[in-house]
Design an enzyme around this catalytic site. Structure first.
Site, PDB file in Angstrom:
ATOM      1  CB  SER A  31      36.155  43.196  51.281  1.00 30.37           C
ATOM      2  OG  SER A  31      37.054  43.638  52.126  1.00 30.37           O
ATOM      3  CE  LYS A  74      35.027  43.573  55.730  1.00 30.03           C
ATOM      4  NZ  LYS A  74      35.229  43.005  54.418  1.00 30.03           N
TER       5      LYS A  74
END
Length: 173
Positions: A31, A74
């Site tokens: 990701s 993230k």
């Protein structure tokens, strides 16, 4: 007896550093590519957010849905009170297009369920750098995390296996 005291002090200091200052963790998944790749080792800072607020573009570590053992990595995109929109593949904050040089592909951000997010006070909005392969705030029922849930900031990435687009040690934060 002297060696035993020395060893206990080292163990105690190691515990304090790992618990409160920093630690090593490993990336699991794609990701955050190309910035971070599956298998990369990270050194994270667990203390700086006690003295300063998280900033846009910081790469952070936080528990997903408050589960103790599941953490995500993230990038902070939206700050409290901001409105984030995805228009034509680009991210806009309060109507201004966000410059994201760290992305492999510009204009590739999609948001299938919702194209506008207003970040509540005391919360953050985050995305993975691999916009076509990241399970992030665009898709979750709870798109925002409280600032207090941020556990650490990524400082260094170590990639030695060849699975990344780069190899070596590099500063992230």
């Amino acid at each position: 007896l002297g060696w035993l005291v020395y060893i206990l002090i080292i163990i105690g200091l190691s515990y304090l550093i790992i618990t409160y200052v920093g630690q090593r963790t490993m990336v699991s998944g794609q990701s955050m590519e190309p910035t971070l790749s599956n298998g990369d080792n990270l050194i994270v800072d667990k203390i700086s957010y006690r003295f300063r607020d998280p900033q846009r573009y910081d790469i952070i570590v936080f528990p997903y849905k408050y589960e103790e053992d599941t953490y995500y990595i993230k990038r902070i995109i939206g700050m409290p009170g901001e409105t984030i929109q995805v228009i034509g593949g680009y991210v806009y904050i309060n109507g201004q297009r966000l410059e994201e040089e760290y992305l492999d592909q510009q204009g590739g951000t999609i948001s299938p369920d919702q194209s506008s997010f207003t970040v509540p006070e005391g919360c953050l909005f985050f995305l993975g750098d691999n916009r076509s392969g990241s399970n992030d705030a665009r898709y979750w029922e709870e798109s925002y995390i409280p600032v207090g849930n941020v556990k650490a900031r990524v400082l260094l990435a170590i990639s030695l296996t060849g699975g990344s687009s780069w190899q070596g040690v590099r500063a992230i934060g």
